[in-house]
Scaffold this motif. Structure first.
Motif, PDB file in Angstrom:
ATOM      1  N   GLY A   1       0.839  -1.183   0.000  1.00 52.34           N
ATOM      2  CA  GLY A   1       0.000   0.000   0.000  1.00 52.34           C
ATOM      3  C   GLY A   1       0.873   1.231   0.000  1.00 52.34           C
ATOM      4  N   SER A   2       0.281   2.370   0.301  1.00 54.84           N
ATOM      5  CA  SER A   2       0.995   3.643   0.261  1.00 54.84           C
ATOM      6  C   SER A   2       0.804   4.393   1.579  1.00 54.84           C
ATOM      7  CB  SER A   2       0.483   4.497  -0.907  1.00 54.84           C
ATOM      8  OG  SER A   2       0.625   3.809  -2.131  1.00 54.84           O
ATOM      9  N   GLY A   3       1.614   5.406   1.786  1.00 55.19           N
ATOM     10  CA  GLY A   3       1.509   6.206   2.996  1.00 55.19           C
ATOM     11  C   GLY A   3       2.323   7.472   2.851  1.00 55.19           C
ATOM     12  N   ALA A   4       2.161   8.360   3.826  1.00 50.86           N
ATOM     13  CA  ALA A   4       2.901   9.622   3.839  1.00 50.86           C
ATOM     14  C   ALA A   4       3.832   9.646   5.037  1.00 50.86           C
ATOM     15  CB  ALA A   4       1.932  10.804   3.914  1.00 50.86           C
TER      16      ALA A   4
ATOM     17  N   ASP B   1     -11.259   5.606   8.396  1.00 51.48           N
ATOM     18  CA  ASP B   1     -10.212   4.819   7.754  1.00 51.48           C
ATOM     19  C   ASP B   1      -8.862   5.539   7.700  1.00 51.48           C
ATOM     20  OD1 ASP B   1      -8.946   2.821   6.391  1.00 51.48           O
ATOM     21  OD2 ASP B   1     -10.260   2.854   4.645  1.00 51.48           O
ATOM     22  N   TYR B   2      -8.263   5.719   8.866  1.00 53.73           N
ATOM     23  CA  TYR B   2      -6.912   6.295   8.910  1.00 53.73           C
ATOM     24  C   TYR B   2      -6.132   5.659  10.047  1.00 53.73           C
ATOM     25  CZ  TYR B   2      -9.252   9.423  12.314  1.00 53.73           C
ATOM     26  OH  TYR B   2      -9.992   9.937  13.363  1.00 53.73           O
TER      27      TYR B   2
ATOM     28  N   VAL C   1       1.526   8.192   7.992  1.00 54.15           N
ATOM     29  CA  VAL C   1       0.077   8.358   7.993  1.00 54.15           C
ATOM     30  C   VAL C   1      -0.463   7.558   6.818  1.00 54.15           C
ATOM     31  CG1 VAL C   1      -1.829   9.998   7.764  1.00 54.15           C
ATOM     32  CG2 VAL C   1       0.230  10.649   9.030  1.00 54.15           C
ATOM     33  N   THR C   2      -1.398   6.654   7.080  1.00 59.07           N
ATOM     34  CA  THR C   2      -1.875   5.757   6.041  1.00 59.07           C
ATOM     35  C   THR C   2      -3.341   5.417   6.279  1.00 59.07           C
ATOM     36  OG1 THR C   2      -1.363   3.692   4.870  1.00 59.07           O
ATOM     37  CG2 THR C   2      -1.126   3.665   7.269  1.00 59.07           C
TER      38      THR C   2
ATOM     39  N   GLY D   1      -3.545  -0.215  -4.188  1.00 56.17           N
ATOM     40  CA  GLY D   1      -2.147   0.145  -3.954  1.00 56.17           C
ATOM     41  C   GLY D   1      -2.004   1.619  -3.649  1.00 56.17           C
ATOM     42  N   ASN D   2      -2.944   2.435  -4.147  1.00 57.72           N
ATOM     43  CA  ASN D   2      -2.975   3.850  -3.771  1.00 57.72           C
ATOM     44  C   ASN D   2      -3.438   4.035  -2.328  1.00 57.72           C
ATOM     45  OD1 ASN D   2      -3.758   4.935  -7.034  1.00 57.72           O
ATOM     46  ND2 ASN D   2      -2.178   5.899  -5.774  1.00 57.72           N
ATOM     47  N   SER D   3      -4.141   3.046  -1.786  1.00 56.63           N
ATOM     48  CA  SER D   3      -4.721   3.175  -0.453  1.00 56.63           C
ATOM     49  C   SER D   3      -3.696   3.627   0.577  1.00 56.63           C
ATOM     50  CB  SER D   3      -5.320   1.840  -0.002  1.00 56.63           C
ATOM     51  OG  SER D   3      -6.478   1.538  -0.718  1.00 56.63           O
ATOM     52  N   GLY D   4      -4.064   4.631   1.341  1.00 52.02           N
ATOM     53  CA  GLY D   4      -3.187   5.173   2.369  1.00 52.02           C
ATOM     54  C   GLY D   4      -2.269   6.273   1.889  1.00 52.02           C
TER      55      GLY D   4
END
Length: 210
Positions: free
Chosen positions: A16-19, A90-91, A27-28, A160-163
């Motif tokens: 997945g993805s995150g910052a 959803d975080y 943060v995801t 895969g973009n999720s988060g």
């Protein structure tokens, strides 16, 4: 990008993805790390800012011994069994334990509310028809709708973009405004989100940390 395992009738690996915030916190999306009622993240590998991500450039790991302490899903778990995912909850926040990257990176939240027609940017590691799940994807678009805690935008997204981060540029700096959680939509960073974030961050680093 991260690869993670969820324990639910066996073990599986996903990405997945995150910052990355302050070089230490991720943060995801909560559904990246927890699937109510019994599927928990058991391990985590993180690649920071690579154009092409993979196991060979994922030096940051969180294992089973520390993951429950390092990961917070402030509200997502508390929904009724067998009900649909509640994207407004959803975080998730992940503490990597120490600063893993230099630079300030993303700031969490804007000094003003997000509005319809604002210009935004999005990044992540999508698969599907967009990419291969390993190549960093950037896109920009316009906020098309805001309803409660959710934001919609005219950007094509995929699994895969999720988060992944959704952000705006303010005074030359990137400010997170949402966490991508569903098709062309994200969980807005608002007062409730910021309260959860601030309380969790203080517990991790101490109130006197700057």
């Amino acid at each position: 990008r991260r690869s993670y395992k969820k324990l639910w009738l066996g073990s599986s690996s996903y990405h997945g993805s995150g910052a990355l915030v302050e070089g230490r916190f991720v943060v995801t999306a909560a559904h990246n790390v927890f699937n109510y009622p019994g599927s928990w993240l058991t391990s985590l590998n993180v690649t920071c800012g690579e154009l092409v991500a993979g196991e060979g450039n994922a030096p940051i790991s969180v294992d089973i011994s520390s993951v429950k302490d390092a990961v917070s899903i402030p509200r997502y778990a508390f929904r009724i069994f067998k009900r649909a995912k509640k994207y407004e909850f959803d975080y998730a926040f992940i503490d990597l334990g120490e600063r893993k990257a230099e630079g300030k990176g993303f700031s969490v939240g804007l000094t003003r509310p997000v509005r319809v027609q604002d210009e935004i940017l999005l990044a992540g590691y999508p698969g599907g028809e967009i990419s291969d799940g390993k190549t960093l994807y950037f896109a920009n678009g316009i906020v098309s709708d805001i309803k409660g805690n959710l934001i919609a935008y005219d950007i094509k997204t995929a699994t895969g973009n999720s988060g992944g981060p959704v952000w705006m540029i303010e005074e030359g700096a990137p400010h997170l405004v949402a966490v991508h959680v569903m098709n062309s939509g994200g969980r807005l960073i608002n007062e409730v989100f910021l309260k959860d974030w601030d309380e969790w961050r203080k517990r991790r680093v101490g109130q006197d940390d700057t």
